[in-house]
Design a protein around this motif. Structure first.
Motif: not given
Length: 190
Positions: A112-129
């Motif tokens: 399964t190809i996992i979308p990047d946002e489930m592997l990497f934290a956002s720059a703020s660490g608080l992205d709600p999306h």
């Protein structure tokens, strides 16, 4: 001495103007134009605040959709990224662990190809999306953990599409889903 008094008067005038009057004026305008946003975009459930639509939260139970990872464990005070670079062995290990956890918890094949946002934290660490792909990969887990029948599972799928937000100005970025808002609606499925 006269120049000192004039300087102090000017200093006091601009302190009051820029430190009190202007901020109150701008805040008053914002209260009128954006009443929800200026107060933190707080979401209420039964008149109790449950979170903000602007700040990601940790959902680590199988009955809810998971948020993207956070370098600060969703703590808003020291928000920020991990500052680990692409060559960092620690980042590679974290990504590998997140990928394994995502695949195992959602009962997905290793291919399964996992979308990047489930592997990497956002720059703020608080992205709600999260992306729609991330939500769809979690659909079966959430439905199974809630013992949903086919009708309820279809309703869950409809909720995902209902919460799909268009890109900024319909141009910038990708469509996203606010995880908190989606999870609150998941609780309404009967």
């Amino acid at each position: 001495m006269k120049r000192l008094i004039i300087s102090l008067k000017i200093f006091l005038f601009f302190t009051i103007l820029t430190g009190i009057i202007y901020p109150l004026f701008v805040t008053g305008i914002a209260e009128i134009i954006f009443p929800g946003k200026i107060n933190g975009s707080i979401i209420y459930k039964n008149n109790i605040p449950v979170g903000s639509s602007l700040i990601g939260q940790k959902f680590d139970t199988a009955i809810y959709f998971s948020s993207r990872p956070s370098a600060t464990d969703y703590n808003a005070l020291p928000s920020g990224g991990s500052n680990l670079g692409p060559a960092s062995s620690k980042l590679k290990e974290e990504v590998r662990n997140r990928a394994n956890h995502f695949l195992q918890s959602n009962h997905l094949p290793d291919s399964t190809i996992i979308p990047d946002e489930m592997l990497f934290a956002s720059a703020s660490g608080l992205d709600p999306h999260i992306s729609i792909q991330s939500a769809l990969l979690q659909l079966n887990r959430v439905a199974a953990s809630r013992n949903y029948n086919e009708r309820q599972k279809k309703e869950l799928l409809n909720l995902i599409y209902k919460h799909l937000e268009p890109p900024l100005f319909n141009v910038l970025g990708e469509p996203v889903i606010n995880v908190l808002l989606l999870n609150l609606d998941v609780d309404t499925i009967k």
